[in-house]
Scaffold this motif. Sequence first.
Motif, PDB file in Angstrom:
ATOM      1  N   TYR A  67      -8.823   1.301 -12.161  1.00 41.23           N
ATOM      2  CA  TYR A  67     -10.091   1.442 -11.450  1.00 41.23           C
ATOM      3  C   TYR A  67      -9.883   1.673  -9.948  1.00 41.23           C
ATOM      4  O   TYR A  67     -10.836   2.001  -9.236  1.00 41.23           O
ATOM      5  CB  TYR A  67     -10.954   0.190 -11.633  1.00 41.23           C
ATOM      6  N   PHE A  68      -8.666   1.499  -9.467  1.00 40.85           N
ATOM      7  CA  PHE A  68      -8.400   1.524  -8.036  1.00 40.85           C
ATOM      8  C   PHE A  68      -7.215   2.439  -7.734  1.00 40.85           C
ATOM      9  O   PHE A  68      -6.076   1.980  -7.588  1.00 40.85           O
ATOM     10  CB  PHE A  68      -8.129   0.098  -7.536  1.00 40.85           C
ATOM     11  N   PRO A  69      -7.459   3.745  -7.620  1.00 44.40           N
ATOM     12  CA  PRO A  69      -6.359   4.694  -7.411  1.00 44.40           C
ATOM     13  C   PRO A  69      -5.570   4.458  -6.136  1.00 44.40           C
ATOM     14  O   PRO A  69      -4.418   4.886  -6.031  1.00 44.40           O
ATOM     15  CB  PRO A  69      -7.073   6.059  -7.396  1.00 44.40           C
ATOM     16  N   TRP A  70      -6.162   3.750  -5.163  1.00 46.91           N
ATOM     17  CA  TRP A  70      -5.466   3.477  -3.911  1.00 46.91           C
ATOM     18  C   TRP A  70      -4.315   2.480  -4.067  1.00 46.91           C
ATOM     19  O   TRP A  70      -3.503   2.312  -3.140  1.00 46.91           O
ATOM     20  CB  TRP A  70      -6.451   2.965  -2.851  1.00 46.91           C
ATOM     21  N   ILE A  71      -4.220   1.808  -5.206  1.00 44.83           N
ATOM     22  CA  ILE A  71      -3.146   0.828  -5.400  1.00 44.83           C
ATOM     23  C   ILE A  71      -1.769   1.493  -5.301  1.00 44.83           C
ATOM     24  O   ILE A  71      -0.813   0.901  -4.795  1.00 44.83           O
ATOM     25  CB  ILE A  71      -3.317   0.086  -6.742  1.00 44.83           C
ATOM     26  N   THR A  72      -1.659   2.736  -5.759  1.00 44.37           N
ATOM     27  CA  THR A  72      -0.375   3.437  -5.685  1.00 44.37           C
ATOM     28  C   THR A  72       0.115   3.535  -4.246  1.00 44.37           C
ATOM     29  O   THR A  72       1.281   3.236  -3.935  1.00 44.37           O
ATOM     30  CB  THR A  72      -0.496   4.845  -6.302  1.00 44.37           C
ATOM     31  N   ASP A  73      -0.769   3.953  -3.334  1.00 39.43           N
ATOM     32  CA  ASP A  73      -0.389   4.060  -1.928  1.00 39.43           C
ATOM     33  C   ASP A  73      -0.163   2.686  -1.303  1.00 39.43           C
ATOM     34  O   ASP A  73       0.703   2.526  -0.431  1.00 39.43           O
ATOM     35  CB  ASP A  73      -1.466   4.810  -1.142  1.00 39.43           C
ATOM     36  N   LEU A  74      -0.943   1.708  -1.723  1.00 38.59           N
ATOM     37  CA  LEU A  74      -0.757   0.350  -1.218  1.00 38.59           C
ATOM     38  C   LEU A  74       0.651  -0.147  -1.538  1.00 38.59           C
ATOM     39  O   LEU A  74       1.368  -0.649  -0.659  1.00 38.59           O
ATOM     40  CB  LEU A  74      -1.802  -0.592  -1.830  1.00 38.59           C
ATOM     41  N   GLU A  75       1.056   0.002  -2.784  1.00 39.45           N
ATOM     42  CA  GLU A  75       2.381  -0.476  -3.177  1.00 39.45           C
ATOM     43  C   GLU A  75       3.485   0.366  -2.543  1.00 39.45           C
ATOM     44  O   GLU A  75       4.557  -0.155  -2.213  1.00 39.45           O
ATOM     45  CB  GLU A  75       2.491  -0.487  -4.695  1.00 39.45           C
ATOM     46  N   HIS A 126      -4.722  -8.262  16.164  1.00 40.26           N
ATOM     47  CA  HIS A 126      -3.929  -8.301  14.939  1.00 40.26           C
ATOM     48  C   HIS A 126      -3.819  -6.908  14.323  1.00 40.26           C
ATOM     49  O   HIS A 126      -2.756  -6.513  13.834  1.00 40.26           O
ATOM     50  CB  HIS A 126      -4.552  -9.273  13.941  1.00 40.26           C
ATOM     51  N   ILE A 127      -4.929  -6.171  14.340  1.00 41.63           N
ATOM     52  CA  ILE A 127      -4.928  -4.815  13.803  1.00 41.63           C
ATOM     53  C   ILE A 127      -3.954  -3.934  14.582  1.00 41.63           C
ATOM     54  O   ILE A 127      -3.185  -3.163  14.002  1.00 41.63           O
ATOM     55  CB  ILE A 127      -6.355  -4.233  13.834  1.00 41.63           C
ATOM     56  N   ALA A 128      -3.974  -4.058  15.915  1.00 44.18           N
ATOM     57  CA  ALA A 128      -3.099  -3.244  16.753  1.00 44.18           C
ATOM     58  C   ALA A 128      -1.625  -3.541  16.499  1.00 44.18           C
ATOM     59  O   ALA A 128      -0.772  -2.655  16.623  1.00 44.18           O
ATOM     60  CB  ALA A 128      -3.435  -3.465  18.225  1.00 44.18           C
ATOM     61  N   ARG A 129      -1.309  -4.782  16.157  1.00 52.07           N
ATOM     62  CA  ARG A 129       0.088  -5.148  15.922  1.00 52.07           C
ATOM     63  C   ARG A 129       0.603  -4.686  14.565  1.00 52.07           C
ATOM     64  O   ARG A 129       1.808  -4.704  14.325  1.00 52.07           O
ATOM     65  CB  ARG A 129       0.240  -6.676  16.022  1.00 52.07           C
ATOM     66  N   CYS A 130      -0.293  -4.280  13.695  1.00 49.82           N
ATOM     67  CA  CYS A 130       0.104  -3.884  12.343  1.00 49.82           C
ATOM     68  C   CYS A 130      -0.486  -2.515  12.009  1.00 49.82           C
ATOM     69  O   CYS A 130      -1.288  -2.379  11.073  1.00 49.82           O
ATOM     70  CB  CYS A 130      -0.363  -4.933  11.331  1.00 49.82           C
ATOM     71  N   PRO A 131      -0.099  -1.465  12.731  1.00 55.75           N
ATOM     72  CA  PRO A 131      -0.729  -0.159  12.534  1.00 55.75           C
ATOM     73  C   PRO A 131      -0.462   0.456  11.168  1.00 55.75           C
ATOM     74  O   PRO A 131      -1.334   1.144  10.613  1.00 55.75           O
ATOM     75  CB  PRO A 131      -0.118   0.689  13.653  1.00 55.75           C
ATOM     76  N   ARG A 132       0.723   0.238  10.609  1.00 54.45           N
ATOM     77  CA  ARG A 132       1.015   0.838   9.301  1.00 54.45           C
ATOM     78  C   ARG A 132       0.257   0.111   8.198  1.00 54.45           C
ATOM     79  O   ARG A 132      -0.226   0.742   7.249  1.00 54.45           O
ATOM     80  CB  ARG A 132       2.521   0.827   9.050  1.00 54.45           C
ATOM     81  N   THR A 133       0.121  -1.201   8.344  1.00 53.18           N
ATOM     82  CA  THR A 133      -0.699  -1.960   7.404  1.00 53.18           C
ATOM     83  C   THR A 133      -2.145  -1.487   7.476  1.00 53.18           C
ATOM     84  O   THR A 133      -2.805  -1.253   6.456  1.00 53.18           O
ATOM     85  CB  THR A 133      -0.622  -3.464   7.703  1.00 53.18           C
ATOM     86  N   THR A 134      -2.644  -1.320   8.703  1.00 52.04           N
ATOM     87  CA  THR A 134      -4.012  -0.866   8.909  1.00 52.04           C
ATOM     88  C   THR A 134      -4.239   0.507   8.293  1.00 52.04           C
ATOM     89  O   THR A 134      -5.289   0.770   7.681  1.00 52.04           O
ATOM     90  CB  THR A 134      -4.334  -0.824  10.412  1.00 52.04           C
ATOM     91  N   LYS A 135      -3.256   1.400   8.428  1.00 54.50           N
ATOM     92  CA  LYS A 135      -3.398   2.736   7.861  1.00 54.50           C
ATOM     93  C   LYS A 135      -3.512   2.679   6.348  1.00 54.50           C
ATOM     94  O   LYS A 135      -4.368   3.342   5.747  1.00 54.50           O
ATOM     95  CB  LYS A 135      -2.217   3.609   8.264  1.00 54.50           C
ATOM     96  N   VAL A 136      -2.680   1.877   5.709  1.00 57.19           N
ATOM     97  CA  VAL A 136      -2.740   1.741   4.255  1.00 57.19           C
ATOM     98  C   VAL A 136      -4.085   1.175   3.824  1.00 57.19           C
ATOM     99  O   VAL A 136      -4.658   1.582   2.804  1.00 57.19           O
ATOM    100  CB  VAL A 136      -1.588   0.849   3.745  1.00 57.19           C
ATOM    101  N   LEU A 137      -4.617   0.258   4.616  1.00 57.50           N
ATOM    102  CA  LEU A 137      -5.881  -0.394   4.264  1.00 57.50           C
ATOM    103  C   LEU A 137      -7.103   0.464   4.569  1.00 57.50           C
ATOM    104  O   LEU A 137      -8.231   0.045   4.287  1.00 57.50           O
ATOM    105  CB  LEU A 137      -5.993  -1.730   5.004  1.00 57.50           C
ATOM    106  N   SER A 138      -6.905   1.640   5.147  1.00 55.61           N
ATOM    107  CA  SER A 138      -8.047   2.505   5.453  1.00 55.61           C
ATOM    108  C   SER A 138      -8.577   3.219   4.219  1.00 55.61           C
ATOM    109  O   SER A 138      -9.693   3.749   4.235  1.00 55.61           O
ATOM    110  CB  SER A 138      -7.654   3.549   6.506  1.00 55.61           C
ATOM    111  N   GLU A 139      -7.805   3.229   3.126  1.00 55.80           N
ATOM    112  CA  GLU A 139      -8.230   3.957   1.928  1.00 55.80           C
ATOM    113  C   GLU A 139      -9.145   3.146   1.015  1.00 55.80           C
ATOM    114  O   GLU A 139     -10.166   3.666   0.563  1.00 55.80           O
ATOM    115  CB  GLU A 139      -6.999   4.430   1.147  1.00 55.80           C
ATOM    116  N   PRO A 140      -8.840   1.894   0.700  1.00 52.38           N
ATOM    117  CA  PRO A 140      -9.735   1.132  -0.185  1.00 52.38           C
ATOM    118  C   PRO A 140     -11.131   0.994   0.416  1.00 52.38           C
ATOM    119  O   PRO A 140     -11.298   0.906   1.638  1.00 52.38           O
ATOM    120  CB  PRO A 140      -9.041  -0.229  -0.289  1.00 52.38           C
ATOM    121  N   ASP A 141     -12.132   0.958  -0.447  1.00 51.69           N
ATOM    122  CA  ASP A 141     -13.530   0.989  -0.033  1.00 51.69           C
ATOM    123  C   ASP A 141     -14.055  -0.407   0.290  1.00 51.69           C
ATOM    124  O   ASP A 141     -14.287  -1.215  -0.603  1.00 51.69           O
ATOM    125  CB  ASP A 141     -14.379   1.606  -1.153  1.00 51.69           C
TER     126      ASP A 141
END
Length: 253
Positions: A67-75, A126-141
């Motif tokens: 149900y969550f195609p973004w999981i692939t990019d998350l992992e 916190h968001i600024a310190r983790c830019p790659r984490t933030t980018k990955v989290l931009s896909e899930p709704d």
Amino acid sequence: MPAWVNDSRPFLDRWIDEQHVDRSRLTRILDGLEVSSWREPADEDAVQRPEVLLPGLTAQPWWDRRYFPWITDLEAGFGAIREEFEAVGGLVPADAVRHPNSGNLAEAGEWNAYYFHLLGRSYPEHIARCPRTTKVLSEPDGVADSGMCYFSIMGPRTHVAPHCGFINARVRCHLGLVVPDGGRMRVADETRTWREGRAIVFDDSFEHEVWNDADSGRAVLLFDVWHPELTTIEKRALAYMMTVWKTFLYEDH
């Protein structure tokens, strides 16, 4: 029935009027608040007992990843996320705070959170310190506005007592970051374990309970997304209400 359910209703009515929204498009939310104004979840025998229960949404304790195609990019982003987690302190981040529910739910041990989002409030540093984490989290709704997003850190020998999330309008994802032997989570009547670099999705409005029986800490990236069956206008209304409910539920945060 929690007083905040009724106390928050006028905020939604005002938002509907200000936004010129057809109330028939929010029937599910309005009906849910009406029923929740007299329900007593603590007295119910059901395993799904949120304080706000929206009708008509598929209810299942665990959700299949399809149900969550973004999981692939998350992992796929696990390595970067884990590096940033370690860079902000790992199991002992300097800016982590005691989880707001730690006092009433952590029956043993310690439960801390390094927040990115909390019911519509963002943590820019916190968001600024983790830019790659933030980018990955931009896909899930709905990561920024449906509920919570944080590094969840449980100390050794920690037990979080059975509890239910306050609304069924979202589902929750855990990405395992640091997973020692002895960690597990029960949702309804099924218990599962985490794996580093793997995601699991569950509905936190069902009763759930967490253990870390290891002698070392456990960490996951925890975040909420909107229930897949919500409409766009329902998500808009609920995103606003999350900011309202934060003032009732987490006034100190």
